[in-house]
Scaffold this motif. Structure first.
Motif, short mmCIF file in Angstrom:
data_model
loop_
_atom_site.label_atom_id
_atom_site.label_comp_id
_atom_site.label_asym_id
_atom_site.label_seq_id
_atom_site.Cartn_x
_atom_site.Cartn_y
_atom_site.Cartn_z
N SER A 43 -2.47 15.31 6.87
CA SER A 43 -1.20 14.69 7.25
C SER A 43 -1.14 13.23 6.78
CB SER A 43 -0.97 14.79 8.75
OG SER A 43 -2.05 14.20 9.45
N HIS A 44 -2.23 12.50 6.87
CA HIS A 44 -2.36 11.15 6.31
C HIS A 44 -3.67 11.16 5.54
CE1 HIS A 44 0.37 10.47 9.75
NE2 HIS A 44 0.99 9.73 8.85
N HIS A 45 -3.62 11.55 4.27
CA HIS A 45 -4.82 11.86 3.48
C HIS A 45 -5.53 10.60 2.97
CE1 HIS A 45 -6.93 15.25 1.43
NE2 HIS A 45 -7.43 14.21 0.77
N CYS A 46 -4.79 9.72 2.27
CA CYS A 46 -5.41 8.52 1.72
C CYS A 46 -4.35 7.44 1.54
CB CYS A 46 -6.11 8.80 0.39
SG CYS A 46 -5.00 9.15 -0.98
N VAL B 154 -8.50 11.39 -12.85
CA VAL B 154 -7.82 12.38 -12.02
C VAL B 154 -8.22 12.20 -10.56
CG1 VAL B 154 -7.55 14.85 -11.55
CG2 VAL B 154 -7.59 14.03 -13.90
N LEU B 155 -7.22 12.07 -9.72
CA LEU B 155 -7.40 11.94 -8.27
C LEU B 155 -7.08 13.30 -7.67
CD1 LEU B 155 -7.69 10.20 -5.65
CD2 LEU B 155 -5.24 9.74 -5.85
N ARG B 156 -8.01 13.84 -6.85
CA ARG B 156 -7.77 15.14 -6.21
C ARG B 156 -7.78 14.96 -4.71
NH1 ARG B 156 -11.32 19.22 -4.56
NH2 ARG B 156 -12.98 18.38 -5.86
N LEU B 157 -6.70 15.44 -4.06
CA LEU B 157 -6.58 15.45 -2.61
C LEU B 157 -6.48 16.91 -2.19
CD1 LEU B 157 -3.78 12.74 -2.30
CD2 LEU B 157 -6.23 12.39 -2.45
N GLY B 158 -7.52 17.44 -1.55
CA GLY B 158 -7.52 18.87 -1.24
C GLY B 158 -7.51 19.66 -2.54
N GLN B 159 -6.45 20.46 -2.75
CA GLN B 159 -6.31 21.25 -3.98
C GLN B 159 -5.33 20.61 -4.97
OE1 GLN B 159 -8.19 24.02 -4.61
NE2 GLN B 159 -9.20 23.48 -2.69
N ILE B 160 -4.78 19.46 -4.64
CA ILE B 160 -3.75 18.82 -5.47
C ILE B 160 -4.39 17.76 -6.36
CG2 ILE B 160 -1.62 17.47 -5.43
CD1 ILE B 160 -1.31 20.36 -4.43
N LYS C 152 0.84 -1.20 0.00
CA LYS C 152 0.00 0.00 0.00
C LYS C 152 0.88 1.24 0.00
CE LYS C 152 -0.79 0.65 4.91
NZ LYS C 152 -1.69 0.58 6.01
N THR C 153 0.37 2.28 -0.63
CA THR C 153 1.04 3.57 -0.69
C THR C 153 0.21 4.55 0.10
OG1 THR C 153 1.92 3.12 -2.90
CG2 THR C 153 1.80 5.42 -2.24
N THR C 154 0.80 5.20 1.09
CA THR C 154 0.07 6.24 1.82
C THR C 154 0.49 7.59 1.26
OG1 THR C 154 1.76 6.33 3.55
CG2 THR C 154 -0.14 4.91 3.94
N ILE C 155 -0.48 8.48 1.13
CA ILE C 155 -0.23 9.82 0.60
C ILE C 155 -0.67 10.82 1.66
CG2 ILE C 155 -0.69 11.48 -1.24
CD1 ILE C 155 -1.42 9.14 -3.03
N GLY C 156 0.19 11.81 1.93
CA GLY C 156 -0.16 12.84 2.90
C GLY C 156 0.91 13.89 3.00
N ARG C 157 0.68 14.84 3.89
CA ARG C 157 1.54 16.02 4.03
C ARG C 157 2.81 15.73 4.84
NH1 ARG C 157 -2.01 18.88 6.48
NH2 ARG C 157 -1.08 18.78 8.53
N VAL C 158 2.78 14.77 5.76
CA VAL C 158 3.93 14.56 6.64
C VAL C 158 4.91 13.53 6.04
CG1 VAL C 158 2.73 15.25 8.74
CG2 VAL C 158 2.68 12.86 8.03
N ASN D 163 4.72 9.36 5.22
CA ASN D 163 3.93 8.79 4.12
C ASN D 163 4.85 8.25 3.04
OD1 ASN D 163 0.95 9.44 4.59
ND2 ASN D 163 1.96 11.37 5.06
N THR D 164 4.37 7.26 2.30
CA THR D 164 5.14 6.72 1.19
C THR D 164 5.33 7.78 0.12
OG1 THR D 164 3.96 4.65 1.62
CG2 THR D 164 5.31 4.73 -0.36
N PHE D 165 4.28 8.57 -0.15
CA PHE D 165 4.31 9.65 -1.14
C PHE D 165 3.92 10.93 -0.42
CE2 PHE D 165 2.31 11.25 -5.37
CZ PHE D 165 3.43 12.00 -5.64
N GLN D 166 4.91 11.74 -0.07
CA GLN D 166 4.65 12.98 0.67
C GLN D 166 4.34 14.11 -0.28
OE1 GLN D 166 7.99 14.71 2.70
NE2 GLN D 166 6.73 16.10 3.89
N ILE D 167 3.25 14.83 0.00
CA ILE D 167 2.90 16.04 -0.74
C ILE D 167 2.73 17.14 0.30
CG2 ILE D 167 1.27 17.14 -2.31
CD1 ILE D 167 0.49 14.33 -3.28
N ALA D 168 3.76 17.96 0.45
CA ALA D 168 3.77 18.99 1.49
C ALA D 168 2.99 20.20 1.01
CB ALA D 168 5.21 19.36 1.83
N GLU D 169 1.66 20.12 1.11
CA GLU D 169 0.78 21.21 0.69
C GLU D 169 -0.33 21.30 1.73
OE1 GLU D 169 -1.96 23.75 -1.31
OE2 GLU D 169 -2.47 21.72 -0.72
N ALA D 170 -0.71 22.52 2.09
CA ALA D 170 -1.63 22.76 3.21
C ALA D 170 -3.00 22.09 3.06
CB ALA D 170 -1.81 24.26 3.42
N SER D 171 -3.52 21.96 1.84
CA SER D 171 -4.86 21.37 1.66
C SER D 171 -4.85 19.84 1.75
CB SER D 171 -5.47 21.81 0.34
OG SER D 171 -4.75 21.27 -0.75
#
Length: 197
Positions: free
Chosen positions: A42-45, A82-88, A22-28, A31-39
């Protein structure tokens, strides 16, 4: 191998290959795939493979997880969507399929698939790849005629009003009463001490 390719301005072209785990995506950072963006939470999906399907599961994120503009809790993500997490925004690409053009906006209705032209060869060494700019669009006339969207603000039933907090009010009154009692006890003790002298 399937991969997620970021489409949002400032992150365009950044990608992450999905593996069997599994791949975790989040701000911190954990996560396996970190996306440091405010929207992005921390552990999004999390994304995992179930057979040949790529499954996206929201982890109670603040701003939600969307596939082609529809909010999902757990759903299959197909190549080109297209997968959208917050504004990304990011698109799932599969090595077996040619890259799809970026969508102008994820919530736009999907058009019927047209025959694809042969894709251009990848840029040679020293050449900069083209970047895709995602432009947010406004509300169309058809959307206005359909009325308010589900899940939005319903201003007819919920008027904006100042919140009142009764607990704070009672806590303040209780504090004043306790302070007054302590003051009275001190005054009484002080008067008793003065009478003794």
């Amino acid at each position: 191998m399937a991969k997620l390719v970021l489409l949002s301005a400032g992150l365009t072209g950044r990608s992450h290959e999905l593996n069997v785990d599994k791949t975790t995506i989040g701000r911190v950072e954990d996560n396996t795939f970190q996306i440091a963006e405010a929207s992005v939470s921390s552990h999004h999906c999390e994304i995992f493979l179930r057979g040949s399907d790529v499954v996206v599961k929201d982890l109670n994120s603040t701003n939600g997880t969307f596939i082609n503009g529809e909010k999902v809790g757990e759903s299959v993500l197909k190549p080109g969507q297209v997968l959208r997490l917050g504004q990304i925004e990011m698109r799932l690409e599969d090595a077996a399929m040619p890259a799809a053009p970026a969508l102008a906006h994820a919530s736009a209705p999907a058009a019927p698939a047209a025959p694809r032209a042969p894709s251009a060869p990848p840029p040679g060494p020293g050449k900069k790849p083209e970047s895709t700019l995602i432009v947010q669009r406004g509300v169309s006339l058809n959307e206005l005629e359909q009325g308010p969207r589900a899940g939005g603000f319903d201003t007819a039933s919920k008027a904006f009003s100042k919140k009142t907090n009764k607990v704070n009010k009672w806590f303040l009154i209780g504090g004043i009463v306790v302070f007054a009692l302590i003051l009275l006890v001190l005054l009484y003790a002080f008067s008793q001490v003065n009478k003794a002298h």
